[in-house]
Design a protein around this motif. Sequence first.
Motif, PDB file in Angstrom:
ATOM      1  N   THR A 147       2.617  14.895 -13.205  1.00 55.69           N
ATOM      2  CA  THR A 147       1.549  15.421 -14.055  1.00 55.69           C
ATOM      3  C   THR A 147       1.373  16.907 -13.822  1.00 55.69           C
ATOM      4  OG1 THR A 147       0.388  13.298 -14.036  1.00 55.69           O
ATOM      5  CG2 THR A 147      -0.904  15.245 -14.626  1.00 55.69           C
ATOM      6  N   TRP A 148       1.392  17.317 -12.545  1.00 54.53           N
ATOM      7  CA  TRP A 148       1.229  18.734 -12.220  1.00 54.53           C
ATOM      8  C   TRP A 148       2.390  19.543 -12.791  1.00 54.53           C
ATOM      9  CZ3 TRP A 148       3.898  22.518  -9.596  1.00 54.53           C
ATOM     10  CH2 TRP A 148       3.168  23.667  -9.260  1.00 54.53           C
ATOM     11  N   ASN A 149       3.604  19.013 -12.683  1.00 56.25           N
ATOM     12  CA  ASN A 149       4.770  19.732 -13.203  1.00 56.25           C
ATOM     13  C   ASN A 149       4.686  19.897 -14.719  1.00 56.25           C
ATOM     14  OD1 ASN A 149       5.988  20.051 -10.702  1.00 56.25           O
ATOM     15  ND2 ASN A 149       7.094  18.113 -10.821  1.00 56.25           N
ATOM     16  N   ARG A 150       4.220  18.836 -15.405  1.00 61.55           N
ATOM     17  CA  ARG A 150       4.078  18.936 -16.863  1.00 61.55           C
ATOM     18  C   ARG A 150       3.021  19.953 -17.251  1.00 61.55           C
ATOM     19  NH1 ARG A 150       4.379  13.220 -16.663  1.00 61.55           N
ATOM     20  NH2 ARG A 150       2.116  13.119 -16.881  1.00 61.55           N
ATOM     21  N   GLN A 151       1.917  19.959 -16.491  1.00 57.19           N
ATOM     22  CA  GLN A 151       0.807  20.849 -16.838  1.00 57.19           C
ATOM     23  C   GLN A 151       1.103  22.311 -16.515  1.00 57.19           C
ATOM     24  OE1 GLN A 151      -2.442  19.096 -14.655  1.00 57.19           O
ATOM     25  NE2 GLN A 151      -2.932  17.653 -16.294  1.00 57.19           N
TER      26      GLN A 151
ATOM     27  N   ASP B 298       0.833  -1.209   0.000  1.00 56.05           N
ATOM     28  CA  ASP B 298       0.000   0.000   0.000  1.00 56.05           C
ATOM     29  C   ASP B 298       0.865   1.255   0.000  1.00 56.05           C
ATOM     30  OD1 ASP B 298      -2.298  -1.493   0.000  1.00 56.05           O
ATOM     31  OD2 ASP B 298      -2.679  -1.300   2.154  1.00 56.05           O
ATOM     32  N   ARG B 299       1.977   1.213   0.758  1.00 57.11           N
ATOM     33  CA  ARG B 299       2.868   2.376   0.814  1.00 57.11           C
ATOM     34  C   ARG B 299       3.513   2.616  -0.549  1.00 57.11           C
ATOM     35  NH1 ARG B 299       5.628   5.414   4.636  1.00 57.11           N
ATOM     36  NH2 ARG B 299       3.733   4.979   5.840  1.00 57.11           N
ATOM     37  N   VAL B 300       3.974   1.554  -1.201  1.00 58.11           N
ATOM     38  CA  VAL B 300       4.586   1.694  -2.527  1.00 58.11           C
ATOM     39  C   VAL B 300       3.582   2.303  -3.509  1.00 58.11           C
ATOM     40  CG1 VAL B 300       5.488   0.439  -4.515  1.00 58.11           C
ATOM     41  CG2 VAL B 300       6.256  -0.158  -2.222  1.00 58.11           C
ATOM     42  N   ARG B 301       2.363   1.814  -3.490  1.00 60.49           N
ATOM     43  CA  ARG B 301       1.342   2.343  -4.391  1.00 60.49           C
ATOM     44  C   ARG B 301       1.044   3.801  -4.094  1.00 60.49           C
ATOM     45  NH1 ARG B 301      -2.702  -2.917  -4.003  1.00 60.49           N
ATOM     46  NH2 ARG B 301      -1.586  -4.217  -5.527  1.00 60.49           N
ATOM     47  N   SER B 302       1.007   4.147  -2.814  1.00 56.39           N
ATOM     48  CA  SER B 302       0.739   5.518  -2.431  1.00 56.39           C
ATOM     49  C   SER B 302       1.844   6.459  -2.898  1.00 56.39           C
ATOM     50  CB  SER B 302       0.589   5.612  -0.902  1.00 56.39           C
ATOM     51  OG  SER B 302       0.417   6.951  -0.481  1.00 56.39           O
ATOM     52  N   VAL B 303       3.095   6.020  -2.713  1.00 54.72           N
ATOM     53  CA  VAL B 303       4.239   6.831  -3.143  1.00 54.72           C
ATOM     54  C   VAL B 303       4.235   6.998  -4.661  1.00 54.72           C
ATOM     55  CG1 VAL B 303       6.749   6.900  -3.305  1.00 54.72           C
ATOM     56  CG2 VAL B 303       5.662   6.268  -1.148  1.00 54.72           C
ATOM     57  N   GLU B 304       3.958   5.900  -5.377  1.00 56.95           N
ATOM     58  CA  GLU B 304       3.935   5.966  -6.835  1.00 56.95           C
ATOM     59  C   GLU B 304       2.829   6.887  -7.321  1.00 56.95           C
ATOM     60  OE1 GLU B 304       3.554   1.923  -8.047  1.00 56.95           O
ATOM     61  OE2 GLU B 304       5.719   1.532  -7.995  1.00 56.95           O
ATOM     62  N   ALA B 305       1.660   6.809  -6.678  1.00 58.53           N
ATOM     63  CA  ALA B 305       0.546   7.673  -7.069  1.00 58.53           C
ATOM     64  C   ALA B 305       0.889   9.134  -6.815  1.00 58.53           C
ATOM     65  CB  ALA B 305      -0.712   7.286  -6.301  1.00 58.53           C
ATOM     66  N   SER B 306       1.541   9.405  -5.674  1.00 57.66           N
ATOM     67  CA  SER B 306       1.932  10.770  -5.355  1.00 57.66           C
ATOM     68  C   SER B 306       2.949  11.295  -6.361  1.00 57.66           C
ATOM     69  CB  SER B 306       2.519  10.831  -3.943  1.00 57.66           C
ATOM     70  OG  SER B 306       2.958  12.141  -3.628  1.00 57.66           O
ATOM     71  N   THR B 307       3.909  10.426  -6.731  1.00 59.32           N
ATOM     72  CA  THR B 307       4.923  10.822  -7.712  1.00 59.32           C
ATOM     73  C   THR B 307       4.287  11.117  -9.061  1.00 59.32           C
ATOM     74  OG1 THR B 307       6.608   9.477  -6.600  1.00 59.32           O
ATOM     75  CG2 THR B 307       7.030  10.103  -8.900  1.00 59.32           C
ATOM     76  N   THR B 308       3.325  10.274  -9.456  1.00 57.36           N
ATOM     77  CA  THR B 308       2.639  10.475 -10.734  1.00 57.36           C
ATOM     78  C   THR B 308       1.875  11.788 -10.730  1.00 57.36           C
ATOM     79  OG1 THR B 308       2.414   8.091 -11.092  1.00 57.36           O
ATOM     80  CG2 THR B 308       0.916   9.530 -12.317  1.00 57.36           C
ATOM     81  N   ARG B 309       1.197  12.081  -9.600  1.00 57.42           N
ATOM     82  CA  ARG B 309       0.463  13.352  -9.504  1.00 57.42           C
ATOM     83  C   ARG B 309       1.411  14.534  -9.614  1.00 57.42           C
ATOM     84  NH1 ARG B 309      -2.322  10.613  -5.376  1.00 57.42           N
ATOM     85  NH2 ARG B 309      -1.045  11.659  -3.807  1.00 57.42           N
ATOM     86  N   ASP B 310       2.564  14.437  -8.932  1.00 58.03           N
ATOM     87  CA  ASP B 310       3.530  15.537  -8.984  1.00 58.03           C
ATOM     88  C   ASP B 310       4.068  15.733 -10.403  1.00 58.03           C
ATOM     89  OD1 ASP B 310       3.201  15.939  -6.312  1.00 58.03           O
ATOM     90  OD2 ASP B 310       5.011  14.846  -5.705  1.00 58.03           O
TER      91      ASP B 310
END
Length: 204
Positions: A120-124, A106-118
Amino acid sequence: MTDVNHVRPVPDGAPEGVPSGGDAPRLSELLSRAGRGDEAAFAAFYDATSARAYGLALRVVRNPAHAEEVTQEAYLDAWRSSTRYDAERGSAAGWLLTIVHRKAVDRVRSVEASTTRDETWNRQTAPVDHDQTSEAAHASLDAARVRSAVATLTDVQRRAVELTYFGGYTHTEVAALLDVPLGTAKTRIRDGLIRLRDLMGVGS
């Protein structure tokens, strides 16, 4: 059931100790006693299994700080749910490590999701670099279109427009330079601009 305040933090870099097979009955007994509210039994269970639990968490999350947090969360969960442990369905160590593994994933998935959000936000939100070559090409094309369109004006219109917009003269100065009345100069400028607008497809 009270909080386990006496459970110590997992030590930094704890080795992966594996309880021996002979420890299985003792661990099951400790966990069963913990399910009846025996905090001392749970502390002993923690001491006997924490190195192995931390080792599993570290293998999954690959980050010591996250592994420590996952291990502590797993023990808190184990303490709260120890009443549901059934020794006939599996060993106490296996039961605990199942909790650790689930929380680590669950922690790995949470970290990966947070990284993906960051990301995506940086690209946008990243500023778009201006293509200076493209801008220069467009400016050159626009200038060429204007020159081509101006060339289609009548001589009097072209002269009036060139003096006003390329020469920077006022309407009064254009009238004086062309030796025509001010109204005539304004008419030539207006008619020339209307023709340019039509030729270049610019809305009124």
